[in-house]
Design a protein around this motif. Structure first.
Motif, mmCIF file in Angstrom:
data_model
loop_
_atom_site.group_PDB
_atom_site.id
_atom_site.type_symbol
_atom_site.label_atom_id
_atom_site.label_comp_id
_atom_site.label_asym_id
_atom_site.label_seq_id
_atom_site.Cartn_x
_atom_site.Cartn_y
_atom_site.Cartn_z
ATOM 1 N N ARG A 35 0.838 -1.214 0.000
ATOM 2 C CA ARG A 35 0.000 0.000 0.000
ATOM 3 C C ARG A 35 0.872 1.263 0.000
ATOM 4 N NH1 ARG A 35 -2.796 -3.029 3.942
ATOM 5 N NH2 ARG A 35 -1.965 -1.687 5.595
ATOM 6 N N VAL A 36 1.919 1.253 0.816
ATOM 7 C CA VAL A 36 2.826 2.402 0.870
ATOM 8 C C VAL A 36 3.516 2.587 -0.481
ATOM 9 C CG1 VAL A 36 4.898 3.363 1.964
ATOM 10 C CG2 VAL A 36 3.165 2.231 3.360
ATOM 11 N N PHE A 37 3.897 1.482 -1.120
ATOM 12 C CA PHE A 37 4.514 1.555 -2.446
ATOM 13 C C PHE A 37 3.566 2.214 -3.446
ATOM 14 C CE2 PHE A 37 5.131 -0.354 -6.671
ATOM 15 C CZ PHE A 37 6.445 0.017 -6.921
ATOM 16 N N LYS A 38 2.306 1.797 -3.448
ATOM 17 C CA LYS A 38 1.334 2.383 -4.378
ATOM 18 C C LYS A 38 1.140 3.870 -4.096
ATOM 19 C CE LYS A 38 -1.234 -1.901 -5.258
ATOM 20 N NZ LYS A 38 -2.526 -2.615 -5.076
ATOM 21 N N ASN A 39 1.075 4.229 -2.814
ATOM 22 C CA ASN A 39 0.987 5.649 -2.453
ATOM 23 C C ASN A 39 2.208 6.408 -2.949
ATOM 24 O OD1 ASN A 39 -1.408 5.149 -1.038
ATOM 25 N ND2 ASN A 39 -0.385 4.977 0.940
ATOM 26 N N ALA A 40 3.387 5.835 -2.727
ATOM 27 C CA ALA A 40 4.643 6.491 -3.096
ATOM 28 C C ALA A 40 4.742 6.668 -4.607
ATOM 29 C CB ALA A 40 5.833 5.676 -2.584
ATOM 30 N N MET A 41 4.358 5.644 -5.368
ATOM 31 C CA MET A 41 4.422 5.749 -6.826
ATOM 32 C C MET A 41 3.425 6.779 -7.354
ATOM 33 S SD MET A 41 6.890 3.829 -7.909
ATOM 34 C CE MET A 41 7.772 4.317 -6.390
ATOM 35 N N VAL A 46 3.916 12.473 -9.914
ATOM 36 C CA VAL A 46 3.666 13.913 -10.020
ATOM 37 C C VAL A 46 4.876 14.718 -9.560
ATOM 38 C CG1 VAL A 46 2.191 15.818 -9.269
ATOM 39 C CG2 VAL A 46 1.204 13.547 -9.646
ATOM 40 N N GLU A 47 5.471 14.314 -8.451
ATOM 41 C CA GLU A 47 6.517 15.104 -7.806
ATOM 42 C C GLU A 47 7.925 14.807 -8.324
ATOM 43 O OE1 GLU A 47 5.796 17.454 -5.601
ATOM 44 O OE2 GLU A 47 3.664 16.979 -5.240
ATOM 45 N N ALA A 116 13.027 15.653 10.572
ATOM 46 C CA ALA A 116 12.500 16.223 9.336
ATOM 47 C C ALA A 116 13.180 15.607 8.113
ATOM 48 C CB ALA A 116 12.708 17.727 9.329
ATOM 49 N N PRO A 117 12.409 15.196 7.114
ATOM 50 C CA PRO A 117 12.992 14.687 5.875
ATOM 51 C C PRO A 117 13.560 15.839 5.049
ATOM 52 C CG PRO A 117 10.617 14.781 5.661
ATOM 53 C CD PRO A 117 10.936 15.175 7.082
ATOM 54 N N GLU A 118 14.712 15.610 4.418
ATOM 55 C CA GLU A 118 15.354 16.662 3.636
ATOM 56 C C GLU A 118 15.280 16.405 2.134
ATOM 57 O OE1 GLU A 118 19.306 17.132 5.114
ATOM 58 O OE2 GLU A 118 18.656 17.682 7.141
ATOM 59 N N SER A 119 15.392 15.164 1.709
ATOM 60 C CA SER A 119 15.360 14.858 0.279
ATOM 61 C C SER A 119 13.925 14.664 -0.195
ATOM 62 C CB SER A 119 16.166 13.590 -0.002
ATOM 63 O OG SER A 119 15.510 12.461 0.557
ATOM 64 N N LEU A 120 13.731 14.772 -1.510
ATOM 65 C CA LEU A 120 12.397 14.554 -2.066
ATOM 66 C C LEU A 120 11.937 13.129 -1.806
ATOM 67 C CD1 LEU A 120 9.941 15.392 -3.700
ATOM 68 C CD2 LEU A 120 11.248 14.939 -5.795
ATOM 69 N N GLU A 121 12.837 12.157 -1.969
ATOM 70 C CA GLU A 121 12.470 10.756 -1.740
ATOM 71 C C GLU A 121 12.021 10.531 -0.297
ATOM 72 O OE1 GLU A 121 14.899 11.357 -5.154
ATOM 73 O OE2 GLU A 121 15.460 11.693 -3.061
ATOM 74 N N ALA A 122 12.710 11.173 0.639
ATOM 75 C CA ALA A 122 12.344 11.045 2.052
ATOM 76 C C ALA A 122 10.969 11.654 2.319
ATOM 77 C CB ALA A 122 13.405 11.713 2.926
ATOM 78 N N GLU A 190 2.847 18.476 -2.235
ATOM 79 C CA GLU A 190 1.520 18.956 -2.593
ATOM 80 C C GLU A 190 0.588 17.796 -2.944
ATOM 81 O OE1 GLU A 190 1.409 21.985 -5.518
ATOM 82 O OE2 GLU A 190 2.787 23.326 -4.459
ATOM 83 N N THR A 191 1.135 16.806 -3.642
ATOM 84 C CA THR A 191 0.319 15.644 -4.001
ATOM 85 C C THR A 191 -0.100 14.878 -2.756
ATOM 86 O OG1 THR A 191 1.578 15.476 -6.060
ATOM 87 C CG2 THR A 191 0.215 13.589 -5.452
ATOM 88 N N GLY A 192 0.824 14.692 -1.838
ATOM 89 C CA GLY A 192 0.513 14.019 -0.576
ATOM 90 C C GLY A 192 -0.523 14.773 0.227
ATOM 91 N N GLN A 193 -0.421 16.089 0.230
ATOM 92 C CA GLN A 193 -1.381 16.915 0.966
ATOM 93 C C GLN A 193 -2.791 16.732 0.418
ATOM 94 O OE1 GLN A 193 0.163 20.895 0.634
ATOM 95 N NE2 GLN A 193 2.031 20.397 1.769
ATOM 96 N N ALA A 194 -2.904 16.694 -0.898
ATOM 97 C CA ALA A 194 -4.228 16.533 -1.508
ATOM 98 C C ALA A 194 -4.831 15.172 -1.173
ATOM 99 C CB ALA A 194 -4.121 16.700 -3.026
#
Length: 214
Positions: A35-41, A46-47, A116-122, A190-194
């Protein structure tokens, strides 16, 4: 084969899935990782970001299991990051900077670690993992963990904690107020926020229906 569900990173999944989980915690099992993988992909599409680094971080983010009620819970993501580093170092194609990128994402994904995460992947991993903690699935995981730890569903004398302190170690629905309802405000992309806003509404509706029924 479950690795095929991680396309286009099914080869990576075939290698890493045997290392991905420990113990018998059904809230942090292979289904959770998928599920986390699908969310991440979905967010990654988008990001942007480094896909293999993100996929490896997703696959190994819960590779060390520490129970929610353990005094060592805040160390879980650090332990998982260290284990992930040692696993990825077995393959020559994984350079030290990319291994460190995976480790950083794993280290900072956890709510309890409070780093706090610093990289986009994080940031994407943190968002993807937190999406699985809210909405209908998040509620199901909350009740599952409560049962696993021997908690009651709610306080029959004061379900909404109007005249008592919230105590999510004793009552499952208290966890909605102590943690789950706070998660939607902390998303990194932004995608995660939505996506989080939609799931937050589902979570609110579910609790409202639960309270109506009791």
């Amino acid at each position: 084969m479950i690795a095929a569900a991680f396309t286009p990173y099914d080869d990576l999944a075939e290698w890493l899935l045997p290392h991905a989980t420990e113990g018998d915690d059904g809230s942090h099992d292979v289904a959770h990782i998928l599920r986390v993988f699908k969310n991440a992909m979905r967010i990654h599409a988008v990001e942007g970001g480094d896909g293999p680094v993100l996929a490896a971080a997703v696959l190994l983010h819960d590779c060390v299991s520490v129970e929610k009620n353990s005094p060592h819970r805040t160390q879980a993501s650090r332990l998982a990051a260290e284990k992930a580093e040692s696993i990825l170092a077995e393959r020559e194609e994984w350079s030290k900077p990319r291994i460190e990128a995976v480790a950083h994402a794993i280290l900072t994904h956890s709510f309890s670690a409070n780093i706090a995460p610093e990289s986009l992947e994080a940031k994407i991993l943190q968002d993807a993992d937190r999406l699985d903690a809210i909405g209908a699935v998040g509620a199901a995981r909350c009740f599952y963990i409560a049962g696993r730890l021997g908690s009651a569903l709610y306080d029959p004398a004061d379900p909404e904690a109007k005249d008592r302190p919230l105590d999510d170690k004793r009552f499952a629905i208290d966890h909605f107020q102590t943690k789950l309802f706070k998660l939607a405000d902390g998303f990194q992309t932004e995608t995660g926020q939505a996506l989080a806003r939609a799931r937050h509404v589902r979570l609110q509706t579910l609790l409202s229906n639960f309270l109506d029924e009791i």
